[in-house]
Scaffold this active site. Structure first.
Site, PDB file in Angstrom:
ATOM      1  N   GLY A  10       0.847  -1.205   0.000  1.00  0.00           N
ATOM      2  CA  GLY A  10       0.000   0.000   0.000  1.00  0.00           C
ATOM      3  C   GLY A  10       0.875   1.245   0.000  1.00  0.00           C
ATOM      4  O   GLY A  10       0.498   2.284   0.545  1.00  0.00           O
ATOM      5  N   ASP A  36       2.184  -1.949  -4.345  1.00  0.00           N
ATOM      6  CA  ASP A  36       0.802  -1.459  -4.321  1.00  0.00           C
ATOM      7  C   ASP A  36       0.051  -2.107  -5.466  1.00  0.00           C
ATOM      8  O   ASP A  36       0.665  -2.644  -6.395  1.00  0.00           O
ATOM      9  CB  ASP A  36       0.763   0.079  -4.472  1.00  0.00           C
ATOM     10  CG  ASP A  36      -0.497   0.696  -3.892  1.00  0.00           C
ATOM     11  OD1 ASP A  36      -1.588   0.444  -4.439  1.00  0.00           O
ATOM     12  OD2 ASP A  36      -0.411   1.413  -2.882  1.00  0.00           O
ATOM     13  N   ASP A  54      -0.974  -7.471  -5.378  1.00  0.00           N
ATOM     14  CA  ASP A  54      -2.291  -7.482  -4.749  1.00  0.00           C
ATOM     15  C   ASP A  54      -2.161  -8.289  -3.457  1.00  0.00           C
ATOM     16  O   ASP A  54      -1.934  -9.497  -3.506  1.00  0.00           O
ATOM     17  CB  ASP A  54      -3.309  -8.134  -5.701  1.00  0.00           C
ATOM     18  CG  ASP A  54      -4.710  -8.157  -5.099  1.00  0.00           C
ATOM     19  OD1 ASP A  54      -4.874  -7.775  -3.926  1.00  0.00           O
ATOM     20  OD2 ASP A  54      -5.644  -8.558  -5.812  1.00  0.00           O
ATOM     21  N   TYR A 144     -15.514  -0.060   8.755  1.00  0.00           N
ATOM     22  CA  TYR A 144     -14.078   0.192   8.884  1.00  0.00           C
ATOM     23  C   TYR A 144     -13.640  -0.011  10.331  1.00  0.00           C
ATOM     24  O   TYR A 144     -12.655  -0.712  10.619  1.00  0.00           O
ATOM     25  CB  TYR A 144     -13.817   1.631   8.419  1.00  0.00           C
ATOM     26  CG  TYR A 144     -12.409   2.154   8.587  1.00  0.00           C
ATOM     27  CD1 TYR A 144     -11.353   1.602   7.873  1.00  0.00           C
ATOM     28  CD2 TYR A 144     -12.150   3.238   9.437  1.00  0.00           C
ATOM     29  CE1 TYR A 144     -10.064   2.116   8.007  1.00  0.00           C
ATOM     30  CE2 TYR A 144     -10.872   3.759   9.561  1.00  0.00           C
ATOM     31  CZ  TYR A 144      -9.830   3.197   8.850  1.00  0.00           C
ATOM     32  OH  TYR A 144      -8.566   3.707   8.989  1.00  0.00           O
TER      33      TYR A 144
HETATM   34  P1  NAD Z   1      -4.742   5.048   1.325  1.00  0.00           P
HETATM   35  O1  NAD Z   1      -6.099   4.670   0.864  1.00  0.00           O
HETATM   36  O2  NAD Z   1      -4.224   6.391   0.984  1.00  0.00           O
HETATM   37  O3  NAD Z   1      -3.677   3.976   0.811  1.00  0.00           O
HETATM   38  C1  NAD Z   1      -3.938   2.614   0.784  1.00  0.00           C
HETATM   39  C2  NAD Z   1      -3.150   2.013  -0.375  1.00  0.00           C
HETATM   40  O4  NAD Z   1      -3.422   0.613  -0.397  1.00  0.00           O
HETATM   41  C3  NAD Z   1      -3.561   2.582  -1.732  1.00  0.00           C
HETATM   42  O5  NAD Z   1      -2.440   3.064  -2.437  1.00  0.00           O
HETATM   43  C4  NAD Z   1      -4.201   1.401  -2.439  1.00  0.00           C
HETATM   44  O6  NAD Z   1      -3.959   1.373  -3.842  1.00  0.00           O
HETATM   45  C5  NAD Z   1      -3.513   0.225  -1.751  1.00  0.00           C
HETATM   46  N1  NAD Z   1      -4.288  -1.006  -1.868  1.00  0.00           N
HETATM   47  C6  NAD Z   1      -5.628  -1.155  -1.798  1.00  0.00           C
HETATM   48  N2  NAD Z   1      -5.962  -2.439  -2.021  1.00  0.00           N
HETATM   49  C7  NAD Z   1      -4.808  -3.123  -2.211  1.00  0.00           C
HETATM   50  C8  NAD Z   1      -4.494  -4.475  -2.474  1.00  0.00           C
HETATM   51  N3  NAD Z   1      -5.473  -5.390  -2.621  1.00  0.00           N
HETATM   52  N4  NAD Z   1      -3.205  -4.822  -2.605  1.00  0.00           N
HETATM   53  C9  NAD Z   1      -2.222  -3.898  -2.490  1.00  0.00           C
HETATM   54  N5  NAD Z   1      -2.451  -2.591  -2.248  1.00  0.00           N
HETATM   55  C10 NAD Z   1      -3.733  -2.206  -2.117  1.00  0.00           C
HETATM   56  O7  NAD Z   1      -4.713   4.798   2.904  1.00  0.00           O
HETATM   57  P2  NAD Z   1      -3.761   5.495   3.995  1.00  0.00           P
HETATM   58  O8  NAD Z   1      -4.441   6.708   4.457  1.00  0.00           O
HETATM   59  O9  NAD Z   1      -2.374   5.565   3.493  1.00  0.00           O
HETATM   60  O10 NAD Z   1      -3.894   4.420   5.166  1.00  0.00           O
HETATM   61  C11 NAD Z   1      -2.954   3.389   5.364  1.00  0.00           C
HETATM   62  C12 NAD Z   1      -3.357   2.609   6.596  1.00  0.00           C
HETATM   63  O11 NAD Z   1      -3.417   3.487   7.729  1.00  0.00           O
HETATM   64  C13 NAD Z   1      -4.743   1.963   6.502  1.00  0.00           C
HETATM   65  O12 NAD Z   1      -4.751   0.751   7.200  1.00  0.00           O
HETATM   66  C14 NAD Z   1      -5.640   2.953   7.228  1.00  0.00           C
HETATM   67  O13 NAD Z   1      -6.772   2.337   7.771  1.00  0.00           O
HETATM   68  C15 NAD Z   1      -4.705   3.418   8.317  1.00  0.00           C
HETATM   69  N6  NAD Z   1      -5.094   4.732   8.853  1.00  0.00           N
HETATM   70  C16 NAD Z   1      -5.025   5.851   8.094  1.00  0.00           C
HETATM   71  C17 NAD Z   1      -5.407   7.079   8.627  1.00  0.00           C
HETATM   72  C18 NAD Z   1      -5.334   8.342   7.817  1.00  0.00           C
HETATM   73  O14 NAD Z   1      -5.802   9.391   8.286  1.00  0.00           O
HETATM   74  N7  NAD Z   1      -4.744   8.329   6.629  1.00  0.00           N
HETATM   75  C19 NAD Z   1      -5.879   7.143   9.934  1.00  0.00           C
HETATM   76  C20 NAD Z   1      -5.992   5.966  10.676  1.00  0.00           C
HETATM   77  C21 NAD Z   1      -5.563   4.759  10.137  1.00  0.00           C
HETATM   78  C1  AKB Z   2     -10.685   7.927   8.260  1.00  0.00           C
HETATM   79  O1  AKB Z   2     -11.198   9.046   8.407  1.00  0.00           O
HETATM   80  O2  AKB Z   2     -11.288   6.916   7.873  1.00  0.00           O
HETATM   81  C2  AKB Z   2      -9.235   7.762   8.652  1.00  0.00           C
HETATM   82  C3  AKB Z   2      -9.131   7.264  10.042  1.00  0.00           C
HETATM   83  C4  AKB Z   2      -9.261   8.208  11.170  1.00  0.00           C
HETATM   84  O3  AKB Z   2      -8.954   6.097  10.253  1.00  0.00           O
HETATM   85  N1  AKB Z   2      -8.559   9.009   8.452  1.00  0.00           N
END
Ligand code: NAD
Ligand code: AKB
Length: 314
Positions: A10, A36, A54, A144
């Site tokens: 990812g 990714d 994937d 989620y």
């Molecule tokens: P994002 O959606 O920006 O990135 C996720 C990436 O995963 C994308 O590039 C997507 O193409 C890739 N992906 C999706 N399906 C896939 C698959 N089958 N195989 C390989 N890659 C795949 O998400 P993010 O914001 O970077 O979040 C990353 C992690 O952090 C997640 O687990 C999310 O729940 C967690 N998180 C994020 C936030 C936030 O504010 N960004 C907050 C809390 C938790």
């Molecule tokens: C979302 O809003 O889904 C994320 C998170 C707080 O996990 N940024």
């Protein structure tokens, strides 16, 4: 000691891009393999190896882990809160099966460490709204949040039962300018900066007084690396650590932006994401992370605002 070889799954996402770049600085470009489903993010190009992968294809994932001599996995692939509500079955399937695939392979190949993020979305309307503690009532209402809470217990189970050293943080909403957010309820706090610069106005999909826990990406990356580099003896939480920085509302951030762009205006048109935001705590108690591995945030709202506007403008 054998060299670490890290696989980031990812890596083209909001966190993945910055985390991959930070890990490459520490461990060396060739030691961090970005992967990714979607194409390599432009900021990663030329900075180290990239494979198209994937995470749901367990066999291919296993092949890559063996072929690349991987010793650590950072699993970031997920469907976030707002997008998850549009297709709950898919969100559940991706968020839980990807983790099980990684944990199984980590166990079989005896990987040194796994990182998997959880979220403040595990908390629900029955959790305390302010200073929500590490251990409390947890009844999430989004798919989620349900998938993250289940995932936390899979992490604990694989640690206790099979000795997999998997570590986790419940991130708050993350603010960044290098890569765009991917479908969360807290995405407004990134969009607002882009629109402030381009349009001098923004229509928020959350109401003016909707307070949520938030963090600037450099703090989140540092928290992640500090947790992963901590001595295993210091890790008392094997579900996922609360970490916090600041809490603010759309009204607060608009007032801060106005200090830099005086003619900036904001309007409020709450949509389905308002209900999700209202189910989450407004602030988080992260004293356990602070005690166990010395977590401390650096960025407050004025500093985040100045840095976001500077970087987006340039
Ligand atoms: P994002 O959606 O920006 O990135 C996720 C990436 O995963 C994308 O590039 C997507 O193409 C890739 N992906 C999706 N399906 C896939 C698959 N089958 N195989 C390989 N890659 C795949 O998400 P993010 O914001 O970077 O979040 C990353 C992690 O952090 C997640 O687990 C999310 O729940 C967690 N998180 C994020 C936030 C936030 O504010 N960004 C907050 C809390 C938790
Ligand atoms: C979302 O809003 O889904 C994320 C998170 C707080 O996990 N940024």
């Amino acid at each position: 000691m054998a060299k670490e070889k890290i696989l980031v799954i990812g890596a083209s996402g909001q966190i993945g891009v910055e985390l991959t770049l930070a890990l490459r600085k520490i461990y060396g470009e060739a030691q961090v393999v970005a992967s990714d489903l979607r194409e390599e993010n432009n900021l990663l190009k030329g900075t180290g190896p990239y494979v198209s992968l994937d995470v749901m294809n367990k066999e291919m994932l296993h092949v890559q882990v063996i072929r690349q001599n991987v010793t650590q996995i950072y699993l970031l692939a997920a469907i976030l809160s707002a997008t998850g509500e549009k297709n709950p079955g898919l969100a559940w399937h991706l968020n839980t099966q990807s983790l099980l695939n990684v944990l199984d392979i980590a166990r079989e190949e005896q990987l040194q460490k796994v990182y998997w993020p959880s979220s403040i979305a595990v908390f629900g309307p029955t959790s305390p709204k302010n200073n929500c503690p590490q251990q409390t009532i947890i009844e999430p209402t989004t798919v989620y949040g349900i998938s993250k809470y289940a995932g936390e217990f899979w992490c604990k189970y694989y640690h206790q039962r099979f000795g997999v050293d998997v570590r986790s943080i419940r991130y708050p909403g993350l603010i960044s300018y290098k890569s765009s957010p991917g479908g969360g309820t807290t995405d407004y706090a990134v969009e607002i900066f882009q629109e402030a610069i381009e349009e001098k106005s923004y229509t928020s999909f959350l109401g003016a007084d909707t307070y949520l826990p938030m963090m600037y990406m450099p703090d989140a990356i540092r928290a992640t690396i500090e947790l992963m580099e901590s001595d295993a003896k210091k890790i008392s939480i094997r579900t996922s650590y609360n970490v916090a920085a600041i809490s603010f509302s759309p009204g607060d951030i608009a007032a801060e932006i106005k200090k830099h762009i005086p003619d900036f205006t904001i309007a409020y048109k709450p949509d389905y994401r308002q209900q999700i935001a209202e189910s989450w705590p407004q602030s988080i108690d992260d004293s356990v992370a602070r005690k166990d591995w010395g977590w401390k945030h650096e960025y407050d709202l004025p500093r985040i605002t100045a840095d976001m506007l500077n970087n987006l403008q340039s």
